[in-house]
Structures are given as C-alpha cells and as structure tokens.
Design a protein around this motif. Structure first.
Motif: not given
Length: 365
Positions: A297-303, A339-340, A355-356
């Motif tokens: 899984a991707g996290n909101d902190n970019g990890g 991360v989206g 992400s972007q």
C-alpha cells in the motif's frame, strides 16, 4: 521469454513472481528502478495490459499516459480535457482502453489509443463512476462499473447498452465493485453497510451471499486477493485495509500503518462519502503480489509499506474486534507526495506506484 535484453531494458524480467518465493526479506529489497516526473497533479489510477509489458495511468491533470514496463520508457500521452479521466483499463482488444469520465457526464468511454478516436460510449450512470474493471477472463469482452448513482452495471464492449443494471441498497452513499480472479463473481460494497457477492450470469437476481461490514468507515474500493480470490481487501476511507474471508465474508484482520484502531474511530469523518472515496483514489492505493504472499500500500507521506500475508493470517482469526496489524516493512525509497496508486505487475517482478510522479520498483532477490 527472450533472455537477450538490451541495455535500456529494466532488470525486471528475471523471474515470474508466481514462481518466485516473495519472502519478507525479498520484499524488503525492492528499490526504485525508474521514476517519471511527468504529471502536474496526482496520479489516480494505473492498470496493466494482459501481457504485463505496458501500464496506463490517469491523473487529475486529465492525462492518460502509457508506459513500457520492461524498457522503462513512456510511450504515449493523450489528454481528456473535455471529459476528464479516471480508472483507465486496458481491454482485451489490442490498442484499446476504457476509462471513466469525471466532467460533463458520467459516461464510460472506449478509446483506441492508437488512433486517438473513441470507439463507443457506455452511457447510463448518473453519478461519478467509482469502480471500473475489465473481466480477468482473457477471452471476455466484459467490464463492470459502479457509480455514486447506486448502481453496478455489467457491459459488453461490443454494444452500448449494459448487459444488466443492479440497484444496490445503500449505494447512493458510495458503492464499489470488483471481479474475482475467475471473472465469474462480482463483489459489491455499499458504503459501510454490506458486502455482497453476485454471480455474473444472474446479477439481476440479487447476491448469492451478503454480510454486514464491521466498520462505520466508508469503503473506498475493494480487491480480491490473487491468485485464488479466497480473501477480499477493502480499502477504507481512513487508509486502513480490512481483510475478509471471501466465503464467509467475515472480517479477519485490519491492516493499518497508523497507530489508531481503524475499526473504532473516535472522530466521525466530515467529508462526504464521495469525498472520502476520492481521497483514497477509489481503493487504487492498495495492491497484492500475484502469488498472494503480500499486500502492498501507498501512504500519504509518500512511503510504500507491505504486509506478509502468511504472518497476517497466522495472527488473525474470527475474534471481534479483529486484530490490527502494522506493516512488516517499508520499501527503500519514497515519493515526494501522497501516493495515489499502487499496482503489482501480474507477470513481471515489478510494482508501479504513483503520486504526482510514476515510480517503477523491482527487487534484487
């Protein structure tokens, strides 16, 4: 598989992950092989073609981009500025994709990316499309869609009218749908109310089994665990993942990289159901390895974090509330923003996250 690879080819073709043992240590060795800082906004979906050699992304900058996953190159970019784009899926028809509109209407569009011309429009939804998936059956021309209008629709790519339309109780507050690996079952989650299983041959007759969801959170999206589909992953609105037994529909565990218990939040969500689903990119942030050995899984902190599935199962059971499992590890590298999307290649030893920017990961196992 051709063993004679040129210098531009990424080192991802060494083993089929279905034949490799993806141990915790092997997963921990994943590293960034290539990054593409192409987008001007968050990437919202990613999908692989049936060969695993190409992936397509959509973004909030209204672009659709196709990448060669073996050579690590961007092959094509097109824009859907008029209608927006999300949840793009390669179809079984070579050179064609289907994707959901995000502006003007809620039509699913069938596009030839080789000619950049629309082949067909699948109109009928009257709310934003929240799920779109082609059948896992390589011989099938079917896709399934779910929408904020509270319906799930089954389509055949050869005709504009839906094969069937199912009204989902509670679906007006958010509905998600996904095929199982056989393509014969569709799972539907209606907001935080229930999980339902449908036989694709008789969807209008109602689910053949259903169960309440043991959470007050909104289900942003769902996936069956490969390769057999014995388990279901529910991507929840707070970023946690609920693990369900696909036969009993009981909650076995919660996977969370946060410190709080996702089952019993102390603060009620303030965003609408649609807003919560969009924040989690309709469940696109979670994936599983093709052998079913790990959840990523991707996290909101970019990890990027992962759970060893055997370890989760060994420490889970029918007790309620279910145990909350922290990740078994984190990958060496990160994105420069939330991360989206996160998707493991079905055929190559490669995971794609976005992400972007888009990132290709592989391992030195």
């Amino acid at each position: 598989m051709n063993a004679k690879l040129d210098s531009e080819t990424l080192n991802v073709l060494r083993k089929d992950p279905l034949q490799a043992v993806l141990t915790t240590s092997a997963l921990a060795d994943f590293y960034i092989a290539k990054q593409f800082p192409d987008n001007k906004a968050l990437i919202t979906s990613v999908d692989f073609d049936i060969t695993g050699t190409h992936c397509i992304t959509t973004s909030r900058d209204e672009s659709l981009r196709i990448y060669d996953c073996a050579s690590g190159t961007r092959e094509q970019v097109s824009y859907s500025k008029k209608y927006g784009c999300n949840l793009a899926q390669f179809t079984t028809q070579p050179g064609c994709v289907a994707y959901a509109s995000t502006k003007i209407n809620d039509t699913v569009r069938y596009l030839s990316y080789e000619t950049n011309q629309f082949i067909r429009y699948f109109a009928g939804h009257t709310g934003m499309v929240t799920s779109l998936q082609r059948s896992p059956n390589a011989q099938s021309t079917s896709i399934v869609s779910a929408s904020m209008d509270g319906t799930v629709r089954l389509w055949n790519l050869d005709t504009v009218k839906p094969v069937c339309t199912v009204n989902i109780e509670g679906g007006k507050n958010g509905v998600a749908a996904a095929y199982d690996p056989s393509g014969m079952v569709v799972a539907v989650a209606a907001e935080s109310q229930a999980i339902q299983l449908y036989d694709v041959r008789k969807m209008t007759k109602g689910p053949f089994t259903s169960a309440p969801i043991a959470s007050k959170l909104t289900v942003a999206g769902l996936k069956f665990m490969p390769p057999t589909g014995d388990y279901i992953l529910l991507a929840m609105s707070d970023g946690s993942i609920m693990l369900l037994d696909a036969f009993q529909l009981t909650t076995l565990a919660v996977l969370s990289s946060a410190t709080h218990n996702a089952i019993s939040p102390t603060i009620a969500p303030v965003a609408s159901a649609l807003g919560q689903m969009q924040q989690q990119c309709f469940g696109q942030k979670i994936t599983a390895t093709p052998d079913g050995r790990a959840v990523i899984a991707g996290n909101d902190n970019g990890g990027i974090v992962f759970w060893d599935f055997d370890t989760v199962l060994a420490n889970s059971g029918s007790k309620q509330p279910p145990a909350v499992h922290a990740p078994n590890g984190t990958w060496n590298g990160s994105h420069d923003g939330p991360v989206g999307v996160c998707a493991f290649n079905p055929l190559l030893m490669e995971c794609v996250t976005g992400s972007q920017s888009l990132t290709l990961w592989t391992s030195i196992y």
